[in-house]
Design a protein around this motif. Structure first.
Motif, PDB file in Angstrom:
ATOM      1  N   ARG A 154     -10.622   4.627 -16.183  1.00  0.00           N
ATOM      2  CA  ARG A 154     -10.373   3.272 -16.701  1.00  0.00           C
ATOM      3  C   ARG A 154     -11.632   2.649 -17.308  1.00  0.00           C
ATOM      4  O   ARG A 154     -11.577   1.943 -18.308  1.00  0.00           O
ATOM      5  N   ASP A 155     -12.794   2.997 -16.690  1.00  0.00           N
ATOM      6  CA  ASP A 155     -14.042   2.417 -17.207  1.00  0.00           C
ATOM      7  C   ASP A 155     -14.573   3.162 -18.429  1.00  0.00           C
ATOM      8  O   ASP A 155     -15.645   2.854 -18.944  1.00  0.00           O
ATOM      9  N   GLY A 156     -13.839   4.192 -18.874  1.00  0.00           N
ATOM     10  CA  GLY A 156     -14.201   4.866 -20.115  1.00  0.00           C
ATOM     11  C   GLY A 156     -14.922   6.191 -19.954  1.00  0.00           C
ATOM     12  O   GLY A 156     -15.051   6.936 -20.912  1.00  0.00           O
ATOM     13  N   HIS A 157     -15.384   6.524 -18.731  1.00  0.00           N
ATOM     14  CA  HIS A 157     -16.111   7.795 -18.605  1.00  0.00           C
ATOM     15  C   HIS A 157     -15.137   8.970 -18.450  1.00  0.00           C
ATOM     16  O   HIS A 157     -14.014   8.811 -17.972  1.00  0.00           O
ATOM     17  N   PHE A 158     -15.590  10.114 -18.925  1.00  0.00           N
ATOM     18  CA  PHE A 158     -14.768  11.325 -18.846  1.00  0.00           C
ATOM     19  C   PHE A 158     -15.080  12.072 -17.556  1.00  0.00           C
ATOM     20  O   PHE A 158     -16.233  12.072 -17.097  1.00  0.00           O
ATOM     21  N   TYR A 159     -14.078  12.714 -16.997  1.00  0.00           N
ATOM     22  CA  TYR A 159     -14.324  13.536 -15.809  1.00  0.00           C
ATOM     23  C   TYR A 159     -13.394  14.739 -15.819  1.00  0.00           C
ATOM     24  O   TYR A 159     -12.218  14.625 -16.178  1.00  0.00           O
ATOM     25  N   PRO A 160     -13.933  15.912 -15.445  1.00  0.00           N
ATOM     26  CA  PRO A 160     -13.106  17.117 -15.455  1.00  0.00           C
ATOM     27  C   PRO A 160     -12.184  17.146 -14.238  1.00  0.00           C
ATOM     28  O   PRO A 160     -12.586  16.747 -13.152  1.00  0.00           O
ATOM     29  N   VAL A 161     -10.958  17.604 -14.461  1.00  0.00           N
ATOM     30  CA  VAL A 161     -10.007  17.701 -13.353  1.00  0.00           C
ATOM     31  C   VAL A 161      -9.307  19.058 -13.367  1.00  0.00           C
ATOM     32  O   VAL A 161      -9.189  19.696 -14.410  1.00  0.00           O
ATOM     33  N   GLY A 162      -8.883  19.466 -12.194  1.00  0.00           N
ATOM     34  CA  GLY A 162      -8.001  20.617 -12.082  1.00  0.00           C
ATOM     35  C   GLY A 162      -6.627  20.082 -11.721  1.00  0.00           C
ATOM     36  O   GLY A 162      -6.520  19.151 -10.929  1.00  0.00           O
ATOM     37  N   PHE A 163      -5.576  20.597 -12.356  1.00  0.00           N
ATOM     38  CA  PHE A 163      -4.241  20.082 -12.046  1.00  0.00           C
ATOM     39  C   PHE A 163      -3.272  21.195 -11.688  1.00  0.00           C
ATOM     40  O   PHE A 163      -3.463  22.352 -12.067  1.00  0.00           O
ATOM     41  N   THR A 164      -2.257  20.827 -10.932  1.00  0.00           N
ATOM     42  CA  THR A 164      -1.125  21.716 -10.660  1.00  0.00           C
ATOM     43  C   THR A 164       0.123  20.884 -10.930  1.00  0.00           C
ATOM     44  O   THR A 164       0.268  19.798 -10.368  1.00  0.00           O
ATOM     45  N   ALA A 165       0.984  21.349 -11.820  1.00  0.00           N
ATOM     46  CA  ALA A 165       2.204  20.610 -12.175  1.00  0.00           C
ATOM     47  C   ALA A 165       3.430  21.437 -11.824  1.00  0.00           C
ATOM     48  O   ALA A 165       3.479  22.627 -12.109  1.00  0.00           O
ATOM     49  N   SER A 166       4.391  20.787 -11.180  1.00  0.00           N
ATOM     50  CA  SER A 166       5.637  21.480 -10.820  1.00  0.00           C
ATOM     51  C   SER A 166       6.813  20.565 -11.112  1.00  0.00           C
ATOM     52  O   SER A 166       6.732  19.358 -10.899  1.00  0.00           O
ATOM     53  N   PRO A 167       7.925  21.133 -11.603  1.00  0.00           N
ATOM     54  CA  PRO A 167       9.097  20.307 -11.879  1.00  0.00           C
ATOM     55  C   PRO A 167       9.816  19.886 -10.595  1.00  0.00           C
ATOM     56  O   PRO A 167       9.732  20.567  -9.579  1.00  0.00           O
ATOM     57  N   ILE A 168      10.489  18.738 -10.658  1.00  0.00           N
ATOM     58  CA  ILE A 168      11.342  18.288  -9.547  1.00  0.00           C
ATOM     59  C   ILE A 168      12.782  18.408 -10.016  1.00  0.00           C
ATOM     60  O   ILE A 168      13.113  17.979 -11.130  1.00  0.00           O
ATOM     61  N   HIS A 169      13.617  18.999  -9.175  1.00  0.00           N
ATOM     62  CA  HIS A 169      15.037  19.195  -9.538  1.00  0.00           C
ATOM     63  C   HIS A 169      15.922  18.231  -8.761  1.00  0.00           C
ATOM     64  O   HIS A 169      15.615  17.886  -7.633  1.00  0.00           O
ATOM     65  N   ASP A 170      17.038  17.861  -9.376  1.00  0.00           N
ATOM     66  CA  ASP A 170      18.039  17.111  -8.611  1.00  0.00           C
ATOM     67  C   ASP A 170      18.985  18.102  -7.943  1.00  0.00           C
ATOM     68  O   ASP A 170      18.797  19.321  -8.022  1.00  0.00           O
ATOM     69  N   ASP A 171      20.057  17.579  -7.313  1.00  0.00           N
ATOM     70  CA  ASP A 171      20.980  18.452  -6.582  1.00  0.00           C
ATOM     71  C   ASP A 171      21.649  19.474  -7.492  1.00  0.00           C
ATOM     72  O   ASP A 171      22.080  20.531  -7.044  1.00  0.00           O
ATOM     73  N   ASN A 172      21.757  19.140  -8.764  1.00  0.00           N
ATOM     74  CA  ASN A 172      22.411  20.055  -9.702  1.00  0.00           C
ATOM     75  C   ASN A 172      21.408  20.922 -10.462  1.00  0.00           C
ATOM     76  O   ASN A 172      21.711  21.430 -11.532  1.00  0.00           O
ATOM     77  N   ALA A 173      20.213  21.009  -9.899  1.00  0.00           N
ATOM     78  CA  ALA A 173      19.155  21.831 -10.495  1.00  0.00           C
ATOM     79  C   ALA A 173      18.680  21.316 -11.843  1.00  0.00           C
ATOM     80  O   ALA A 173      18.032  22.037 -12.597  1.00  0.00           O
ATOM     81  N   ASN A 174      19.024  20.072 -12.173  1.00  0.00           N
ATOM     82  CA  ASN A 174      18.468  19.498 -13.389  1.00  0.00           C
ATOM     83  C   ASN A 174      17.042  19.043 -13.097  1.00  0.00           C
ATOM     84  O   ASN A 174      16.752  18.547 -12.005  1.00  0.00           O
ATOM     85  N   ILE A 175      16.191  19.180 -14.088  1.00  0.00           N
ATOM     86  CA  ILE A 175      14.821  18.728 -13.896  1.00  0.00           C
ATOM     87  C   ILE A 175      14.754  17.233 -14.175  1.00  0.00           C
ATOM     88  O   ILE A 175      15.133  16.775 -15.251  1.00  0.00           O
ATOM     89  N   ILE A 176      14.327  16.492 -13.183  1.00  0.00           N
ATOM     90  CA  ILE A 176      14.314  15.041 -13.326  1.00  0.00           C
ATOM     91  C   ILE A 176      12.897  14.473 -13.376  1.00  0.00           C
ATOM     92  O   ILE A 176      12.696  13.277 -13.504  1.00  0.00           O
ATOM     93  N   GLY A 177      11.941  15.330 -13.284  1.00  0.00           N
ATOM     94  CA  GLY A 177      10.571  14.830 -13.344  1.00  0.00           C
ATOM     95  C   GLY A 177       9.573  15.924 -13.007  1.00  0.00           C
ATOM     96  O   GLY A 177       9.925  17.103 -12.879  1.00  0.00           O
ATOM     97  N   THR A 178       8.343  15.515 -12.862  1.00  0.00           N
ATOM     98  CA  THR A 178       7.276  16.456 -12.553  1.00  0.00           C
ATOM     99  C   THR A 178       6.406  15.854 -11.461  1.00  0.00           C
ATOM    100  O   THR A 178       6.201  14.638 -11.448  1.00  0.00           O
TER     101      THR A 178
END
Lengths: 145, 372
Positions: free
Chosen positions: B120-144
């Motif tokens: 927010r203050d404008g400085h850059f910082y390196p990050v490591g991320f892990t992203a996984s989908p979230i499914h609803d009951d019908n296996a639809n992807i509703i988010g991450t």
């Protein structure tokens, strides 16, 4: 009078080339040298044999030689650390042990070892060599090239 | 497809199984409390994204990491990318469609990567991320769900290590060259030329052995590289290296073994060129090795140096630097064995070295010693 003549010295050093040089220096000084290149071997020697002096490298390719130092302190064998680290790299517990900074020369090694022998407080058995009469066979083996 | 389910509430399917409304409510409350405790005490930043890449939840660590409060992010009503990842470190705008985290959605489970975020203050910082989908009951992807951690310290440590290794390489090589220079100046006109050559060749061998280590960041060395490095200086006219055959499986050596072995091979090679098989035109050397099993189950290197078609050889009358290094020091340093035979056909040297001795061997003794 050479104080180091016929003294039995435990040399603990894990690098072949360095061990060869240190062994030669000690033999030149008239010492009988037992070389250990691993911590376990050094501990076995320190536990089972008597030495007048010891020269310990600190880093034995990973393991440190402090347990050997502890044994030598327990049985009153005077010793020095020969290390490239210098005093700064040493554990505080061993601040009183003299350090020979690598690379070192034979006169420096001789002076420090003689000083160790001359110190009176190290126990009676150190006042004379363990083997007074046995000529040093290994000292006659000389590297030729 | 939009995400209408608030993510941290129980689904209707789950509540149907509960016997009473009252217990349902109490249990829901308890579940949410537990989840919040977990999320807000986690040290990793966790973001919950809907299918438009808007952040609908972030934990406390995420607020600290980005400098944004969840309420502020919700109020912005835009993709999270536009809040925390909107600019490249070089200042160019970073559109959402170029974002690797966005691209990970929604196909890949546990998509990992590294990115540079903007605080927010404008400085850059390196990050490591892990992203996984979230499914609803019908296996639809509703988010991450995205986990993010600040890797500034790891990056800085890696950079420091890179600089240190560069410095180490530089120092080691320069020190060896300095030794050579001092020797050259000290011994010039005063020492037999042969002795000076022997000395220089040994320093060069030591230097070559370190080259092989440098290539691998001092973590080890490939045996073939060690052998080739040891033989390389002899590729000149004195010995035709075509007559030296090298064969054996790929094998990695610990740095210490690489250096001592390189020195040993240099001595064997020098000896062969002066007096052995490589001193005559038709002579040959075979360097072969195999991996066998040591008594304790560890791998054991069995390396054979065999000279053929050379002049008759006899055992030396004295032990020089080379034979002392090979027959005494090398076995002692690595708890192996060495045997040199002077056969009518030429020198035969066999080395057996147990490999990858555990770095802490001798610890059992340490324990004993302490217990004494």
């Amino acid at each position: 009078m050479n104080l180091l003549q016929n003294r039995r010295v435990l040399l603990v050093e894990d690098e072949s080339l360095v061990a060869m040089m240190a062994e030669d220096m000690l033999m030149d000084l008239g010492c009988e040298v037992v070389v250990a290149m691993h911590l376990d071997q050094a501990l076995t020697y320190a536990q089972t044999q008597k030495f007048d002096l010891a020269v310990l490298d600190v880093n034995l390719g990973g393991p440190l030689s402090y347990p050997v130092a502890d044994l030598l302190l327990q049985n009153g064998t005077p010793f020095l650390f020969a290390t490239g680290y210098g005093q700064k790299g040493m554990k505080d517990d061993y601040k009183t042990v003299p350090i020979l900074q690598k690379p070192y020369l034979e006169p420096q090694l001789a002076a420090l070892l003689s000083q160790l022998l001359a110190e009176p407080s190290e126990g009676e058995h150190l006042s004379k060599p363990h083997r007074e009469t046995v000529p040093n066979k290994s000292a006659q083996r000389r590297p030729l090239c | 497809m939009t995400n209408t389910q608030p993510p941290l509430q129980s689904t209707s399917a789950a509540s149907k199984r509960l016997p009473s409304i009252r217990r349902d409510g109490a249990q829901l409350f308890e579940t949410e409390r537990r989840l919040n405790a977990v999320l807000n005490n986690a040290s990793v930043a966790i973001f919950l994204m809907d299918d438009r890449q808007h952040c609908i939840y972030m934990n406390r660590a995420a607020e600290e990491l980005t400098g944004w409060k969840l309420a502020e992010v919700l109020a912005r009503d835009c993709p999270l990318h536009d809040i925390v990842h909107h600019t490249y470190p070089d200042g160019r705008p970073f559109p959402l469609h170029e974002c690797a985290i966005d691209r990970a959605f929604p196909e890949n489970n546990q998509e990992r990567g590294e990115e540079v975020f903007v605080h927010r203050d404008g400085h850059f910082y390196p990050v490591g991320f892990t992203a996984s989908p979230i499914h609803d009951d019908n296996a639809n992807i509703i988010g991450t769900i995205i986990e993010v951690r600040d890797i500034s310290e790891e990056k800085a440590a890696a950079e420091r290590q890179r600089l240190l290794i560069n410095e180490l390489n530089h120092r080691v090589k320069n020190t060896l060259v300095s030794v050579q220079s001092i020797a050259a100046h000290t011994f010039r006109e005063r020492t037999d030329q042969l002795i000076r050559e022997t000395f220089n060749a040994r320093i060069a061998a030591l230097s070559n052995a370190h080259n092989v280590l440098v290539e691998d960041n001092w973590e080890g060395a490939d045996l073939r590289g060690v052998i080739e490095g040891a033989l390389a200086p002899h590729r000149s006219a004195e010995a035709d290296v075509e007559r030296v055959q090298i064969s054996g499986p790929d094998l990695r050596l610990q740095p210490k073994l690489a250096v001592t072995l390189a020195m040993a091979l240099h001595e064997l090679m020098t000896n062969a060129a002066k007096y052995g098989a490589l001193s005559v035109h038709e002579g040959e050397v075979a360097v072969t090795w195999e991996l066998s099993e040591f008594i304790d189950g560890r791998g054991q290197l069995h390396l054979t140096w065999e000279e053929r078609k050379g002049p008759p050889v006899t055992p030396p009358t004295h032990k020089g630097f080379g034979s002392r290094l090979i027959e005494r020091q090398l076995p002692m340093e690595f708890k192996g064995s060495a045997e040199t035979r002077y056969l009518p056909t030429g020198v035969l040297c066999e080395l057996r070295v147990p490999l990858t001795s555990p770095p802490w061997e001798g610890q059992a003794f340490v324990q004993e010693a302490v217990a004494l």
